[in-house]
Design a protein around this motif. Structure first.
Motif, PDB file in Angstrom:
ATOM      1  N   VAL A   1       0.833  -1.202   0.000  1.00 46.73           N
ATOM      2  CA  VAL A   1       0.000   0.000   0.000  1.00 46.73           C
ATOM      3  C   VAL A   1       0.872   1.258   0.000  1.00 46.73           C
ATOM      4  CG1 VAL A   1      -1.571   1.381   1.433  1.00 46.73           C
ATOM      5  CG2 VAL A   1      -2.022  -1.042   1.082  1.00 46.73           C
ATOM      6  N   LEU A   2       1.997   1.192   0.715  1.00 42.04           N
ATOM      7  CA  LEU A   2       2.880   2.350   0.818  1.00 42.04           C
ATOM      8  C   LEU A   2       3.838   2.468  -0.362  1.00 42.04           C
ATOM      9  CD1 LEU A   2       3.727   2.065   4.635  1.00 42.04           C
ATOM     10  CD2 LEU A   2       2.173   3.710   3.562  1.00 42.04           C
ATOM     11  N   GLY A   3       3.748   1.512  -1.299  1.00 43.56           N
ATOM     12  CA  GLY A   3       4.592   1.555  -2.488  1.00 43.56           C
ATOM     13  C   GLY A   3       6.023   1.119  -2.236  1.00 43.56           C
ATOM     14  N   LEU A   4       6.224   0.265  -1.227  1.00 46.04           N
ATOM     15  CA  LEU A   4       7.559  -0.213  -0.881  1.00 46.04           C
ATOM     16  C   LEU A   4       7.710  -1.691  -1.218  1.00 46.04           C
ATOM     17  CD1 LEU A   4       7.837   1.568   2.609  1.00 46.04           C
ATOM     18  CD2 LEU A   4       8.772   2.355   0.426  1.00 46.04           C
ATOM     19  N   ASN A   5       8.936  -2.174  -1.211  1.00 46.41           N
ATOM     20  CA  ASN A   5       9.224  -3.569  -1.547  1.00 46.41           C
ATOM     21  C   ASN A   5       9.069  -4.455  -0.317  1.00 46.41           C
ATOM     22  OD1 ASN A   5      10.992  -6.023  -1.819  1.00 46.41           O
ATOM     23  ND2 ASN A   5      11.224  -5.211  -3.898  1.00 46.41           N
ATOM     24  N   PRO A   6       8.136  -5.424  -0.341  1.00 48.38           N
ATOM     25  CA  PRO A   6       7.890  -6.269   0.836  1.00 48.38           C
ATOM     26  C   PRO A   6       9.104  -7.068   1.295  1.00 48.38           C
ATOM     27  CG  PRO A   6       6.081  -6.459  -0.721  1.00 48.38           C
ATOM     28  CD  PRO A   6       7.170  -5.703  -1.425  1.00 48.38           C
TER      29      PRO A   6
ATOM     30  N   ALA B   1       1.490   5.880  15.844  1.00 52.03           N
ATOM     31  CA  ALA B   1       2.066   6.643  14.737  1.00 52.03           C
ATOM     32  C   ALA B   1       2.156   5.793  13.467  1.00 52.03           C
ATOM     33  CB  ALA B   1       3.446   7.167  15.124  1.00 52.03           C
ATOM     34  N   CYS B   2       2.463   4.497  13.623  1.00 54.52           N
ATOM     35  CA  CYS B   2       2.533   3.601  12.460  1.00 54.52           C
ATOM     36  C   CYS B   2       1.179   3.513  11.750  1.00 54.52           C
ATOM     37  CB  CYS B   2       2.976   2.201  12.891  1.00 54.52           C
ATOM     38  SG  CYS B   2       4.745   2.051  13.224  1.00 54.52           S
ATOM     39  N   GLY B   3       0.111   3.679  12.512  1.00 58.41           N
ATOM     40  CA  GLY B   3      -1.225   3.617  11.932  1.00 58.41           C
ATOM     41  C   GLY B   3      -1.530   4.775  10.996  1.00 58.41           C
ATOM     42  N   PHE B   4      -0.711   5.826  11.070  1.00 60.69           N
ATOM     43  CA  PHE B   4      -0.947   7.010  10.231  1.00 60.69           C
ATOM     44  C   PHE B   4       0.135   7.182   9.164  1.00 60.69           C
ATOM     45  CE2 PHE B   4      -3.256   7.812  14.155  1.00 60.69           C
ATOM     46  CZ  PHE B   4      -4.464   8.299  13.686  1.00 60.69           C
ATOM     47  N   LEU B   5       0.880   6.126   8.891  1.00 63.45           N
ATOM     48  CA  LEU B   5       1.963   6.202   7.904  1.00 63.45           C
ATOM     49  C   LEU B   5       1.473   6.595   6.507  1.00 63.45           C
ATOM     50  CD1 LEU B   5       4.226   3.190   8.910  1.00 63.45           C
ATOM     51  CD2 LEU B   5       5.036   5.522   8.475  1.00 63.45           C
ATOM     52  N   SER B   6       0.249   6.231   6.180  1.00 64.88           N
ATOM     53  CA  SER B   6      -0.292   6.571   4.852  1.00 64.88           C
ATOM     54  C   SER B   6      -0.361   8.070   4.626  1.00 64.88           C
ATOM     55  CB  SER B   6      -1.690   5.968   4.687  1.00 64.88           C
ATOM     56  OG  SER B   6      -1.643   4.564   4.766  1.00 64.88           O
ATOM     57  N   TYR B   7      -0.368   8.832   5.733  1.00 69.12           N
ATOM     58  CA  TYR B   7      -0.478  10.285   5.627  1.00 69.12           C
ATOM     59  C   TYR B   7       0.889  10.964   5.727  1.00 69.12           C
ATOM     60  CZ  TYR B   7      -5.336   9.093   6.570  1.00 69.12           C
ATOM     61  OH  TYR B   7      -6.598   8.539   6.508  1.00 69.12           O
ATOM     62  N   PHE B   8       1.949  10.181   5.894  1.00 70.04           N
ATOM     63  CA  PHE B   8       3.294  10.740   6.001  1.00 70.04           C
ATOM     64  C   PHE B   8       3.779  11.158   4.612  1.00 70.04           C
ATOM     65  CE2 PHE B   8       5.309   9.157  10.186  1.00 70.04           C
ATOM     66  CZ  PHE B   8       4.103   9.253  10.857  1.00 70.04           C
ATOM     67  N   PRO B   9       4.755  12.086   4.536  1.00 68.26           N
ATOM     68  CA  PRO B   9       5.356  12.444   3.233  1.00 68.26           C
ATOM     69  C   PRO B   9       5.923  11.210   2.547  1.00 68.26           C
ATOM     70  CG  PRO B   9       6.048  13.969   4.959  1.00 68.26           C
ATOM     71  CD  PRO B   9       5.333  12.855   5.651  1.00 68.26           C
ATOM     72  N   LYS B  10       5.701  11.104   1.249  1.00 68.21           N
ATOM     73  CA  LYS B  10       6.117   9.908   0.508  1.00 68.21           C
ATOM     74  C   LYS B  10       7.637   9.790   0.382  1.00 68.21           C
ATOM     75  CE  LYS B  10       1.880   8.711  -0.135  1.00 68.21           C
ATOM     76  NZ  LYS B  10       1.334   7.594   0.672  1.00 68.21           N
ATOM     77  N   GLU B  11       8.325  10.936   0.468  1.00 69.75           N
ATOM     78  CA  GLU B  11       9.777  10.911   0.353  1.00 69.75           C
ATOM     79  C   GLU B  11      10.396  10.252   1.590  1.00 69.75           C
ATOM     80  OE1 GLU B  11      13.453  13.977  -0.686  1.00 69.75           O
ATOM     81  OE2 GLU B  11      11.499  14.738  -0.046  1.00 69.75           O
ATOM     82  N   HIS B  12      11.267   9.314   1.382  1.00 69.41           N
ATOM     83  CA  HIS B  12      11.949   8.590   2.473  1.00 69.41           C
ATOM     84  C   HIS B  12      10.966   7.863   3.393  1.00 69.41           C
ATOM     85  CE1 HIS B  12      15.427  10.712   1.080  1.00 69.41           C
ATOM     86  NE2 HIS B  12      15.020  11.902   1.540  1.00 69.41           N
ATOM     87  N   LEU B  13       9.840   7.413   2.835  1.00 66.99           N
ATOM     88  CA  LEU B  13       8.811   6.758   3.647  1.00 66.99           C
ATOM     89  C   LEU B  13       9.338   5.472   4.292  1.00 66.99           C
ATOM     90  CD1 LEU B  13       5.901   6.906   4.604  1.00 66.99           C
ATOM     91  CD2 LEU B  13       5.196   5.695   2.529  1.00 66.99           C
ATOM     92  N   MET B  14      10.181   4.758   3.574  1.00 66.78           N
ATOM     93  CA  MET B  14      10.733   3.518   4.116  1.00 66.78           C
ATOM     94  C   MET B  14      11.538   3.789   5.388  1.00 66.78           C
ATOM     95  SD  MET B  14      13.690   1.404   4.257  1.00 66.78           S
ATOM     96  CE  MET B  14      14.742   1.668   2.836  1.00 66.78           C
ATOM     97  N   TYR B  15      12.302   4.877   5.389  1.00 63.91           N
ATOM     98  CA  TYR B  15      13.115   5.221   6.561  1.00 63.91           C
ATOM     99  C   TYR B  15      12.241   5.708   7.718  1.00 63.91           C
ATOM    100  CZ  TYR B  15      17.100   4.771   3.434  1.00 63.91           C
ATOM    101  OH  TYR B  15      18.031   4.277   2.556  1.00 63.91           O
ATOM    102  N   GLN B  16      11.122   6.360   7.381  1.00 65.34           N
ATOM    103  CA  GLN B  16      10.203   6.786   8.433  1.00 65.34           C
ATOM    104  C   GLN B  16       9.554   5.563   9.102  1.00 65.34           C
ATOM    105  OE1 GLN B  16       7.693  10.333   7.203  1.00 65.34           O
ATOM    106  NE2 GLN B  16       8.735   9.965   5.263  1.00 65.34           N
TER     107      GLN B  16
END
Length: 413
Positions: A45-50, A98-113
């Motif tokens: 969903v977050l566009g990252l590699n599982p 906070a993890c529950g709201f990751l979809s609303y975080f900035p997409k840049e560096h989302l994996m590191y967040q």
């Protein structure tokens, strides 16, 4: 010493420290394993590699557990067991919300967040089990310690089952994170009624070094005891960290269309919960911590061997083996209790908190070895090679570590 009556035994086993520690470990396990369960859907969903990003995030959580184990262990010996039970749950509850709201975080560096939040959650999660087992071990009569800590772990480990069911029923991985965080905050309020360990109170004003983590490395005998405690627990997270969390990697090898890691984790923890409840009674009947662990290790090794080299050709069979391995590694509470009983009151919480988190913290090492071996061997053989090392260390340590059944815990190092 006079034998306790049945009513007195039940009063101790279901006392406030045991109940609150069990509930705490329930929430701890729920939050600890939630990433493993939602790894694939959340990262997609977050566009990252599982696989690649998922392994990095999992490793960050495990490193957090390693660092948190040292911090909370020292803190609990210096400031008391209850300080850890309050502080750790607040940290990991806020991180999970906070993890529950990751979809609303900035997409840049989302994996590191995501990795950063799991790292913080790992730090918080590191304190729960050690402080709870230490508090229960010091609060119960020595004849009931094994049973009391087994109740804590047996009930607490059901948190993994509830985590999987919550993900399925809540309708979203993010909601599951928020639910876990809210459960932690509610538990925080319940802990107001818990009293500090009497054994710890007796050394508060004594002129003795408390929570000295380096003391494990300045005395040869103490260091050997410490390393053996860690080695005894390695198979538990080998089975979870590789055979359950990475279960999807074994599907092609076994000719199975799909294996869901979340379900593999859930079924493993169904077995672990039962095994942990029984391990205390087995230890009590054998009058031995180490032999109870040894027999459960044998049972686990047989299950791993058949799982990897038998005819595991269906998804159902794989999950059944997860239950088998879970039951066998259900000596987790016994292993942590063994660690608590090996060391004096002034460093007991440090030992009991760091030992299980050293085991968890070594998961990235096991995964790295597994991934490295896959470049030269098939997946199954790679897992088997790691298993040979892990089980070899555990068997040696379980047979050579000192017996602690019936040991009086009112001593210092």
């Amino acid at each position: 010493m006079q034998e306790l009556s049945l009513s007195s035994k039940l009063k101790y086993i279901f006392s406030i420290p045991v109940i609150i520690s069990a509930l705490g470990y329930f929430v701890d396990i729920y939050d600890l394993l939630l990433f493993g369960i939602v790894r694939i859907p959340s990262l997609k969903v977050l566009g990252l590699n599982p696989d690649a990003d998922g392994t990095f995030i999992l490793n960050c959580q495990m490193v957090g557990l390693l660092i948190g184990g040292v911090f909370w262990g020292i803190f609990g010996d210096k400031k008391g067991r209850l300080s850890v039970l309050f502080g750790s749950i607040l940290v990991y509850s806020l991180a999970n919300i906070a993890c529950g709201f990751l979809s609303y975080f900035p997409k840049e560096h989302l994996m590191y967040q995501y990795a950063g939040l799991r790292f913080v959650a790992g730090i918080g999660l590191a304190g729960e089990l050690g402080a709870g087992i230490t508090l229960v071990s010091e609060s119960l009569p020595k004849s009931l310690r094994a049973i009391g800590t087994s109740v804590v772990a047996g009930f607490g480990l059901m948190g993994a089952v509830v985590a999987q069911l919550t993900v399925e029923l809540a309708g979203g991985w993010n909601i599951s994170y928020i639910i876990g965080g809210i459960m932690g905050i509610l538990l925080l309020l319940l802990r107001i009624s818990v009293s500090e360990s009497g054994i710890y109170k007796n050394i508060v004003h004594k002129n003795v070094s408390k929570g000295n983590f380096l003391s494990f490395f300045t005395n040869k005998d103490r260091l050997i005891r410490y390393l053996k405690c860690i080695a005894v627990g390695l198979p538990t997270w080998y089975c979870i960290g590789i055979l359950a969390v990475l279960a999807n990697q074994f599907a092609p090898e076994f000719g199975i269309k799909e294996i869901t890691p979340g379900k593999a984790i859930m079924w493993a923890y169904v077995g672990i919960s039962v095994g942990d409840l029984l391990s205390g009674f087995i230890s009590h009947a054998l009058k031995s911590r180490k032999m109870a662990i040894f027999y459960m290790l044998v049972f686990t090794l047989i299950g791993v061997s058949i799982m990897l080299f038998g005819n595991t050709n269906t998804e159902t069979k794989y999950y059944l083996f997860c239950v088998w391995l879970g039951f066998g590694t259900g000596y987790w509470a016994m292993f942590v209790t063994l660690a608590a009983e090996q060391f004096g009151t002034n460093i007991r919480n440090t030992a009991t908190t760091t030992v299980p988190n050293m085991v968890r913290g070594l998961v990235p090492v096991m995964i790295f070895a597994f991934d490295s071996l896959k470049g030269h061997f098939p997946v199954v053989e790679s897992a088997a090679i790691v298993g040979v090392v892990v089980f070899g260390l555990a068997f040696y340590s379980s047979l050579t570590i000192s017996e602690t059944h019936d040991r009086d815990l009112e001593f210092t190092e």
